[in-house]
Enzyme design. Structure first.
Site, PDB file in Angstrom:
ATOM      1  N   HIS A   1       0.230   4.732  -1.918  1.00  0.00           N
ATOM      2  CA  HIS A   1      -1.226   4.554  -1.398  1.00  0.00           C
ATOM      3  C   HIS A   1      -1.686   5.992  -1.346  1.00  0.00           C
ATOM      4  CE1 HIS A   1      -4.274   3.670   1.456  1.00  0.00           C
ATOM      5  NE2 HIS A   1      -4.157   2.313   1.240  1.00  0.00           N
TER       6      HIS A   1
ATOM      7  N   HIS B   1      -6.044  -1.641  -7.113  1.00  0.00           N
ATOM      8  CA  HIS B   1      -6.348  -2.029  -5.878  1.00  0.00           C
ATOM      9  C   HIS B   1      -5.989  -3.575  -5.355  1.00  0.00           C
ATOM     10  CE1 HIS B   1      -8.745  -1.823  -2.282  1.00  0.00           C
ATOM     11  NE2 HIS B   1     -10.150  -2.035  -2.913  1.00  0.00           N
TER      12      HIS B   1
ATOM     13  N   SER C   1     -12.811  -1.153  -3.077  1.00  0.00           N
ATOM     14  CA  SER C   1     -13.844  -2.246  -2.581  1.00  0.00           C
ATOM     15  C   SER C   1     -14.806  -1.926  -1.571  1.00  0.00           C
ATOM     16  CB  SER C   1     -13.071  -3.493  -2.158  1.00  0.00           C
ATOM     17  OG  SER C   1     -12.275  -3.112  -1.192  1.00  0.00           O
TER      18      SER C   1
ATOM     19  N   ARG D   1       0.275  -2.781   7.644  1.00  0.00           N
ATOM     20  CA  ARG D   1      -0.212  -4.446   7.278  1.00  0.00           C
ATOM     21  C   ARG D   1       1.154  -4.970   6.699  1.00  0.00           C
ATOM     22  NH1 ARG D   1      -5.107  -2.947   3.780  1.00  0.00           N
ATOM     23  NH2 ARG D   1      -3.487  -1.165   2.792  1.00  0.00           N
TER      24      ARG D   1
ATOM     25  N   ASP E   1       0.156  -4.994  -0.211  1.00  0.00           N
ATOM     26  CA  ASP E   1       0.123  -6.030  -1.292  1.00  0.00           C
ATOM     27  C   ASP E   1       1.898  -6.315  -1.605  1.00  0.00           C
ATOM     28  OD1 ASP E   1      -2.518  -6.317  -1.604  1.00  0.00           O
ATOM     29  OD2 ASP E   1      -2.426  -4.284  -2.676  1.00  0.00           O
TER      30      ASP E   1
HETATM   31  N1  CMX Z   1       5.136   3.550  -8.894  1.00  0.00           N
HETATM   32  C1  CMX Z   1       5.121   4.618 -10.000  1.00  0.00           C
HETATM   33  N2  CMX Z   1       4.321   5.563  -9.856  1.00  0.00           N
HETATM   34  C2  CMX Z   1       3.523   5.737  -8.842  1.00  0.00           C
HETATM   35  C3  CMX Z   1       3.323   4.709  -7.825  1.00  0.00           C
HETATM   36  C4  CMX Z   1       4.069   3.597  -8.006  1.00  0.00           C
HETATM   37  N3  CMX Z   1       4.204   2.649  -7.075  1.00  0.00           N
HETATM   38  N4  CMX Z   1       2.475   5.174  -7.051  1.00  0.00           N
HETATM   39  C5  CMX Z   1       2.032   6.408  -7.402  1.00  0.00           C
HETATM   40  N5  CMX Z   1       2.403   6.736  -8.571  1.00  0.00           N
HETATM   41  C6  CMX Z   1       2.484   7.854  -9.424  1.00  0.00           C
HETATM   42  C7  CMX Z   1       0.921   7.912  -9.876  1.00  0.00           C
HETATM   43  O1  CMX Z   1       0.877   6.934 -11.203  1.00  0.00           O
HETATM   44  C8  CMX Z   1       0.856   9.276 -10.277  1.00  0.00           C
HETATM   45  O2  CMX Z   1       1.412   9.424 -11.751  1.00  0.00           O
HETATM   46  P1  CMX Z   1       0.523  10.368 -12.569  1.00  0.00           P
HETATM   47  O3  CMX Z   1       0.624  11.747 -12.135  1.00  0.00           O
HETATM   48  O4  CMX Z   1       1.505  10.247 -13.901  1.00  0.00           O
HETATM   49  O5  CMX Z   1      -0.840   9.885 -12.727  1.00  0.00           O
HETATM   50  C9  CMX Z   1       1.321   9.847  -9.238  1.00  0.00           C
HETATM   51  O6  CMX Z   1       2.360   8.957  -8.769  1.00  0.00           O
HETATM   52  C10 CMX Z   1       0.701  10.544  -8.092  1.00  0.00           C
HETATM   53  O7  CMX Z   1       0.094   9.416  -7.656  1.00  0.00           O
HETATM   54  P2  CMX Z   1      -0.242   9.376  -5.902  1.00  0.00           P
HETATM   55  O8  CMX Z   1      -1.198  10.520  -5.730  1.00  0.00           O
HETATM   56  O9  CMX Z   1       0.905   9.349  -5.106  1.00  0.00           O
HETATM   57  O10 CMX Z   1      -0.976   7.962  -5.777  1.00  0.00           O
HETATM   58  P3  CMX Z   1      -2.651   7.781  -5.797  1.00  0.00           P
HETATM   59  O11 CMX Z   1      -3.378   8.144  -4.908  1.00  0.00           O
HETATM   60  O12 CMX Z   1      -3.111   8.366  -7.364  1.00  0.00           O
HETATM   61  O13 CMX Z   1      -2.741   6.164  -6.466  1.00  0.00           O
HETATM   62  C11 CMX Z   1      -2.016   3.850  -5.797  1.00  0.00           C
HETATM   63  C12 CMX Z   1      -2.507   5.293  -4.955  1.00  0.00           C
HETATM   64  C13 CMX Z   1      -2.019   3.066  -4.868  1.00  0.00           C
HETATM   65  C14 CMX Z   1      -3.044   3.421  -6.971  1.00  0.00           C
HETATM   66  C15 CMX Z   1      -0.741   4.027  -6.572  1.00  0.00           C
HETATM   67  O14 CMX Z   1       0.262   4.596  -5.568  1.00  0.00           O
HETATM   68  C16 CMX Z   1      -0.111   2.968  -7.212  1.00  0.00           C
HETATM   69  O15 CMX Z   1      -0.436   2.907  -8.273  1.00  0.00           O
HETATM   70  N6  CMX Z   1       0.637   2.054  -6.621  1.00  0.00           N
HETATM   71  C17 CMX Z   1       0.854   0.591  -7.209  1.00  0.00           C
HETATM   72  C18 CMX Z   1      -0.069  -0.274  -7.104  1.00  0.00           C
HETATM   73  C19 CMX Z   1      -0.477  -0.800  -5.861  1.00  0.00           C
HETATM   74  O16 CMX Z   1       0.309  -1.077  -5.149  1.00  0.00           O
HETATM   75  N7  CMX Z   1      -1.981  -0.625  -5.462  1.00  0.00           N
HETATM   76  C20 CMX Z   1      -2.091  -1.407  -4.318  1.00  0.00           C
HETATM   77  C21 CMX Z   1      -2.554  -0.218  -3.238  1.00  0.00           C
HETATM   78  C22 CMX Z   1      -3.072  -0.961  -1.929  1.00  0.00           C
HETATM   79  C23 CMX Z   1      -4.617  -1.900  -2.201  1.00  0.00           C
HETATM   80  O17 CMX Z   1      -5.431  -1.167  -2.365  1.00  0.00           O
HETATM   81  O18 CMX Z   1      -4.542  -3.068  -2.194  1.00  0.00           O
END
Ligand code: CMX
Length: 462
Positions: free
Chosen positions: A345, A299, A269, A354, A400
């Site tokens: 994250h 996000h 964002s 947070r 979140d």
């Molecule tokens: N559950 C399961 N798998 C997860 C995970 C979770 N909570 N978080 C990361 N992973 C996985 C990723 O999907 C990725 O898998 P692939 O290699 O198969 O694609 C792998 O772990 C590596 O990811 P990462 O480098 O640790 O995390 P990213 O920087 O790519 O992504 C985020 C960060 C937040 C998108 C991810 O942790 C996620 O999807 N979390 C769940 C959704 C969430 O809570 N989002 C809110 C974030 C805060 C906000 O912006 O509001």
């Protein structure tokens, strides 16, 4: 001193501000005066920095980073906040507990007012109580929506997602944009920040009426309470939603709107607001673009997903269950190819402060709530499961993972709506940077891209 005064005069003139030039550290100066006084100095600082160090190489970039969502590439300027992977967010150097201690509060309140955080993000200064009261009053005075925006919201089908309605209404405020009008008249680029400031103040002021109207239309009777000009921003938002009488809910809103504002520049964002703003789109268009990014489940929409996931878990396994049962449920989620929402994250490698701030609030106000207990139990188990799963770089909860449980406790149970509240707060974080972008004359953002064939050629030559 005379140089400072003349540059201050020039900045105020440039902003078209009809204000007196008081020295900017004054605890009685308005926000615009304070900002106007700071701009010349910061412009000089950036000019000197670029002149002396502009040619220096900051870091090398790997192909993994190019294909990996640009993680860790240091390439943005963001004045308001910096995120440390271990410590979490600092707003202009202040942690969340620092903000809770130092920012002005409402009479009788214990949580910081988001007005104070907005001031801090924009100026780097902690405002006085009076400055924050004046800002509350200024936002209340600017809060009315144009009739056509009210009608636009009222005509949306209740099945249209609240975030889509939110972004639509913010886009429509473009009609009122001082920046767009000034640009059309040929405003000098040195003066851009003035109408950008005015638009930002206007759009922020109108968000409670937009967000509240969407909520009342979709989930309630469509009646929208008037803004109380003697009250603060969080009270007015709470009151329009229908929770103004509940002092604890209003306090929750003050905390919520403070901690969701800003998380440095690279998140979707914030980055979107900056990118779209770099094309000199108005603050309204820049913010609505940012809201569309916030509406993604990876996000901001994660707060909606978390509550759904927790409710499904409760409905499937019940409350007061063993750790083993929760562990099985977590594995079921992961094995079905889904993420555990609210965990992980892109930058953080520890529990999000947070999350902790909201947990502290829950421990104080709702320690016995079964849903809070379930969230707390998941907190003790999920990091171990995610570590064993072996994919995520950060197995700890983010912001979140907690917000929905607090909102549902007070009766705001409509999870689809939660990201709108995140969006109200995020506006207070991304618009200060947009104002600085304009004050510093930041250019159109335009990174270089190649197709895969070209990247293959580049790396094979290395
Ligand atoms: N559950 C399961 N798998 C997860 C995970 C979770 N909570 N978080 C990361 N992973 C996985 C990723 O999907 C990725 O898998 P692939 O290699 O198969 O694609 C792998 O772990 C590596 O990811 P990462 O480098 O640790 O995390 P990213 O920087 O790519 O992504 C985020 C960060 C937040 C998108 C991810 O942790 C996620 O999807 N979390 C769940 C959704 C969430 O809570 N989002 C809110 C974030 C805060 C906000 O912006 O509001």
């Amino acid at each position: 001193m005379s140089a400072v005064r003349s540059s201050l005069r020039a900045a105020l003139k440039a902003s078209n501000a009809n204000v007196s030039a008081r020295f900017y550290s004054s605890k009685t100066a308005t926000l615009k005066e304070t900002l106007a006084a700071m701009i010349p100095e910061q412009q000089e600082r950036v000019k000197a920095l670029k002149k002396e160090h502009g040619h220096k190489v900051i870091q090398e970039v790997t192909l993994d980073q190019v294909y990996g969502g640009m993680r860790g590439i240091k390439s943005m300027v963001w004045e308001g906040s910096v995120l440390d992977s271990e410590e979490g967010i600092r707003f202009r150097g202040l942690t969340i507990p620092d903000c809770q201690a130092q920012l002005p509060k409402a009479p009788g309140g214990e949580e910081p007012l988001p007005e104070g955080l907005f001031w801090l993000l924009l100026t780097g200064q902690v405002p006085s109580e009076q400055q924050v009261r004046d800002l509350s009053a200024e936002w209340a005075a600017r809060a009315d929506l144009p009739k056509f925006v009210e009608e636009l919201i009222d005509r949306c089908p209740t099945t249209l997602h609240p975030m889509a309605q939110f972004s639509l209404a913010v886009t429509a405020l473009e009609h009122e944009s001082a920046f767009a009008k000034a640009y059309a008249k040929g405003i000098n680029k040195k003066e851009y920040w003035g109408p950008t400031f005015e638009d930002s103040m206007d759009v922020i002021a109108k968000l409670p009426n937009i967000a509240g109207r969407i909520y009342r239309n979709i989930y309630k009777d469509g009646k929208v309470a008037p803004i109380d000009k003697s009250q603060d921003y969080s009270y007015n938002l709470s009151n329009i939603l229908g929770f103004g009488e509940n002092k604890d809910f209003v306090e929750l809103m003050r905390l919520y709107l403070t901690i969701h504002t800003d998380h440095e520049g690279g998140n979707v964002s914030a980055h979107t607001a900056h990118l779209v703003g770099s094309a000199l789109s108005s603050p309204m268009l820049s913010l609505s673009a940012a809201l569309n990014g916030l509406a993604g489940p990876l996000h901001g929409l994660a707060n909606q997903e978390v509550l759904r996931w927790i409710e499904q878990m409760r409905d499937t396994i019940g409350t007061g269950v063993s750790d083993e049962t929760i562990k099985d449920y977590l594995w079921k989620t992961l094995n079905s190819g889904r993420v555990v929402p609210g965990y992980g994250h892109a930058v953080l490698r520890k529990t999000d402060p947070r999350y902790m701030a909201q947990r502290e609030f829950a421990l104080k106000h709702l320690p016995e709530d079964p849903m809070f207990k379930l969230v707390s139990q998941v907190y003790t188990i999920a990091p171990g499961v995610l570590t064993e799963h072996g994919k995520t770089k950060n197995p700890y909860p983010n912001v979140d993972a907690h917000s929905g449980v607090l909102l549902q406790y007070y009766g705001l149970k409509e999870a689809n709506y939660y990201t709108v509240l995140f969006g109200v707060s995020r506006a207070l974080g991304v618009l200060p940077q947009l104002i600085w972008d304009r004050a510093l004359g930041m250019p159109l953002e335009r990174p270089k891209s190649f197709d895969t064939t070209h990247w293959e050629k580049i790396v094979k030559k290395l």
